[in-house]
Design a protein around this motif. Structure first.
Motif, short mmCIF file in Angstrom:
data_model
loop_
_atom_site.label_atom_id
_atom_site.label_comp_id
_atom_site.label_asym_id
_atom_site.label_seq_id
_atom_site.Cartn_x
_atom_site.Cartn_y
_atom_site.Cartn_z
N GLU A 26 -3.05 13.03 19.57
CA GLU A 26 -3.10 12.71 18.14
C GLU A 26 -4.07 13.66 17.46
O GLU A 26 -5.21 13.84 17.92
CB GLU A 26 -3.54 11.27 17.91
CG GLU A 26 -3.52 10.89 16.44
CD GLU A 26 -3.89 9.44 16.19
OE1 GLU A 26 -4.10 9.09 15.00
OE2 GLU A 26 -3.98 8.67 17.15
N PHE A 27 -3.64 14.28 16.37
CA PHE A 27 -4.49 15.22 15.64
C PHE A 27 -4.16 15.14 14.17
O PHE A 27 -3.03 15.41 13.76
CB PHE A 27 -4.26 16.64 16.16
CG PHE A 27 -5.15 17.67 15.51
CD1 PHE A 27 -6.47 17.82 15.91
CD2 PHE A 27 -4.67 18.49 14.50
CE1 PHE A 27 -7.29 18.77 15.31
CE2 PHE A 27 -5.47 19.44 13.89
CZ PHE A 27 -6.79 19.58 14.30
N ARG A 28 -5.13 14.73 13.39
CA ARG A 28 -5.00 14.62 11.93
C ARG A 28 -3.74 13.82 11.54
O ARG A 28 -3.00 14.19 10.64
CB ARG A 28 -5.00 15.99 11.28
CG ARG A 28 -5.48 15.94 9.83
CD ARG A 28 -6.15 17.20 9.41
NE ARG A 28 -6.28 17.26 7.95
CZ ARG A 28 -7.39 16.96 7.27
NH1 ARG A 28 -8.46 16.55 7.93
NH2 ARG A 28 -7.42 17.06 5.96
N PRO A 76 -6.24 19.56 21.80
CA PRO A 76 -6.95 19.63 20.52
C PRO A 76 -7.99 18.53 20.39
O PRO A 76 -7.73 17.38 20.75
CB PRO A 76 -5.83 19.48 19.48
CG PRO A 76 -4.69 18.85 20.21
CD PRO A 76 -4.79 19.32 21.62
N ARG A 77 -9.17 18.90 19.92
CA ARG A 77 -10.28 17.95 19.73
C ARG A 77 -10.28 17.44 18.30
O ARG A 77 -9.93 18.16 17.36
CB ARG A 77 -11.61 18.62 20.01
CG ARG A 77 -12.09 18.74 21.44
CD ARG A 77 -11.13 19.22 22.46
NE ARG A 77 -11.85 19.67 23.66
CZ ARG A 77 -11.26 20.09 24.75
NH1 ARG A 77 -9.93 20.15 24.82
NH2 ARG A 77 -11.98 20.49 25.79
N ARG A 78 -10.79 16.22 18.15
CA ARG A 78 -10.85 15.64 16.80
C ARG A 78 -11.78 16.45 15.90
O ARG A 78 -11.54 16.57 14.70
CB ARG A 78 -11.31 14.18 16.86
CG ARG A 78 -11.31 13.51 15.49
CD ARG A 78 -11.40 12.01 15.57
NE ARG A 78 -11.46 11.44 14.23
CZ ARG A 78 -12.58 11.01 13.64
NH1 ARG A 78 -13.74 11.09 14.29
NH2 ARG A 78 -12.55 10.52 12.42
N GLU A 93 -10.51 18.91 13.32
CA GLU A 93 -9.93 18.49 12.05
C GLU A 93 -10.73 19.02 10.87
O GLU A 93 -10.19 19.18 9.77
CB GLU A 93 -9.83 16.96 12.00
CG GLU A 93 -8.82 16.40 13.01
CD GLU A 93 -8.62 14.90 12.89
OE1 GLU A 93 -9.23 14.29 11.97
OE2 GLU A 93 -7.86 14.34 13.69
N LEU A 94 -12.02 19.31 11.08
CA LEU A 94 -12.81 19.91 9.99
C LEU A 94 -12.27 21.28 9.61
O LEU A 94 -12.26 21.65 8.44
CB LEU A 94 -14.28 20.02 10.41
CG LEU A 94 -15.22 20.65 9.37
CD1 LEU A 94 -15.29 19.81 8.10
CD2 LEU A 94 -16.63 20.85 9.95
N LEU A 95 -11.81 22.04 10.59
CA LEU A 95 -11.22 23.35 10.34
C LEU A 95 -10.01 23.21 9.43
O LEU A 95 -9.83 23.99 8.48
CB LEU A 95 -10.83 23.99 11.67
CG LEU A 95 -10.45 25.47 11.69
CD1 LEU A 95 -11.63 26.36 11.30
CD2 LEU A 95 -9.93 25.85 13.08
N VAL A 96 -9.19 22.20 9.69
CA VAL A 96 -8.01 21.96 8.85
C VAL A 96 -8.43 21.55 7.45
O VAL A 96 -7.90 22.05 6.45
CB VAL A 96 -7.11 20.89 9.48
CG1 VAL A 96 -5.93 20.56 8.55
CG2 VAL A 96 -6.59 21.35 10.84
N CYS A 134 -5.66 32.19 18.33
CA CYS A 134 -6.06 31.35 19.46
C CYS A 134 -5.56 29.94 19.21
O CYS A 134 -6.29 28.96 19.32
CB CYS A 134 -7.57 31.35 19.66
SG CYS A 134 -8.29 32.98 19.95
N CYS A 135 -4.27 29.84 18.88
CA CYS A 135 -3.73 28.58 18.34
C CYS A 135 -3.55 27.48 19.36
O CYS A 135 -3.40 26.32 18.99
CB CYS A 135 -2.39 28.85 17.65
SG CYS A 135 -1.02 29.25 18.78
N GLY A 136 -3.55 27.79 20.67
CA GLY A 136 -3.33 26.75 21.66
C GLY A 136 -2.02 26.04 21.43
O GLY A 136 -0.98 26.68 21.24
N SER A 137 -2.06 24.72 21.38
CA SER A 137 -0.85 23.92 21.17
C SER A 137 -0.29 24.06 19.76
O SER A 137 0.78 23.52 19.47
CB SER A 137 -1.15 22.46 21.46
OG SER A 137 -2.11 21.96 20.53
N GLY A 138 -1.02 24.74 18.89
CA GLY A 138 -0.57 24.88 17.50
C GLY A 138 -0.96 23.72 16.62
O GLY A 138 -0.43 23.57 15.51
N ALA A 139 -1.93 22.91 17.07
CA ALA A 139 -2.31 21.71 16.30
C ALA A 139 -2.81 22.06 14.91
O ALA A 139 -2.40 21.44 13.91
CB ALA A 139 -3.38 20.93 17.06
N VAL A 140 -3.70 23.05 14.80
CA VAL A 140 -4.26 23.42 13.50
C VAL A 140 -3.17 23.98 12.60
O VAL A 140 -3.04 23.58 11.42
CB VAL A 140 -5.41 24.43 13.68
CG1 VAL A 140 -5.83 25.01 12.33
CG2 VAL A 140 -6.60 23.77 14.35
#
Length: 266
Positions: free
Chosen positions: A57-59, A72-74, A77-80, A97-103
């Motif tokens: 779960e992310f944002r 992805p770490r909670r 969410e500040l970056l978003v 460096c998108c990783g899973s693409g969460a941001v």
């Protein structure tokens, strides 16, 4: 499937601090008693919950996460939140460096009309990012930092964001086993002082950003001055934002020149 006391007890015995919450996630994710038993065994063995159930779960979003991919770490969410606040209408956004693409996925959802690109060097992460971002109209590229970005993005990016690895090499061994043993080293190790990738991103950013555009890099409070200094070397003004609630820090860089009109905060 219902959450049983035995399930909670097994998780608690394995050292899971949020055993009740994890039990609910496992029970809701399993399609059968046999699948639940297999998932519990993996979790008790130390596999991150997100890898066990296949999502994080992310944002407010459910982000697909495969085994071996950075979770992805909670705090990110500040970056978003900062990106949403700074992006102009119809923004061109790049997530390195998108990783899973969460941001990138969260930005694509929260910035209607934005053109969103994401890139990562790890093939497994790129697979996840494509599952998450492409259904939202975004584009995912496989390569080292900006190497695979389309050339036509040069000079027209409004927002470049990065949650690049920033753990100093000597400190990786002190990370929780869930991260150290199950996430790729390339997503954790930031070099001797943790800022190798930050310096590289600050150096490449000016060729992609338009005048008055923003570079946002997640970092730690301890490392923030070094992250900011890397941006200053390449002609950017900087500001620092921190969230006590999320225990999160983001350094914001801005290129010289007149920016496009930002989104309204009202």
């Amino acid at each position: 499937m219902g959450t049983s006391e035995a399930l909670v007890g097994a998780l608690r015995a394995a050292g899971c601090v949020f055993a009740e919450e994890e039990a609910e996630v496992l029970a809701a994710s399993a399609g059968s008693a046999e699948e639940l038993e297999a998932m519990l065994a993996r979790r008790v063995a130390g596999v991150p919950l997100e890898h066990v159930v296949g999502w994080a779960e992310f944002r407010g979003l459910r982000i697909a996460v495969e085994d071996g991919v950075f979770v992805p770490r909670r705090r990110t969410e500040l970056l978003v939140a900062q990106g949403v606040a700074l992006a102009p209408p119809g923004a061109v956004v790049v997530d390195l460096c998108c990783g899973s693409g969460a941001v990138a996925t969260a930005l694509a959802v929260e910035l209607p009309g934005a053109e969103v690109h994401a890139a990562d060097v790890d093939p497994a992460a790129v697979r996840c990012a494509r599952r998450n971002l492409e259904p939202r109209g975004g584009h995912v590229h496989e390569g080292d930092l900006d190497a695979a970005l389309p050339a036509d993005l040069r000079g027209r990016v409004d927002l470049l964001v990065a949650n690049a690895p920033y753990v100093p090499t000597a400190e990786v061994r002190f990370m929780p086993p869930e991260a150290r043993d199950h996430e790729p080293l390339v997503a954790l190790d930031g070099g001797a002082d943790g800022l190798d990738l930050h310096r590289r991103i600050a150096a490449l950013a000016p060729r992609w950003l338009r005048p008055g555009a923003h570079l946002l890099i997640e970092t730690s409070r301890r490392q923030a001055p070094g992250t900011a200094a890397a941006m200053v070397v390449h002609g950017m003004g900087t500001a620092l934002t921190h969230s006590t609630e999320l225990d999160a820090t983001v350094v914001v860089g801005v290129t010289a020149g007149v920016s496009r009109r930002r989104r309204s905060s009202t």
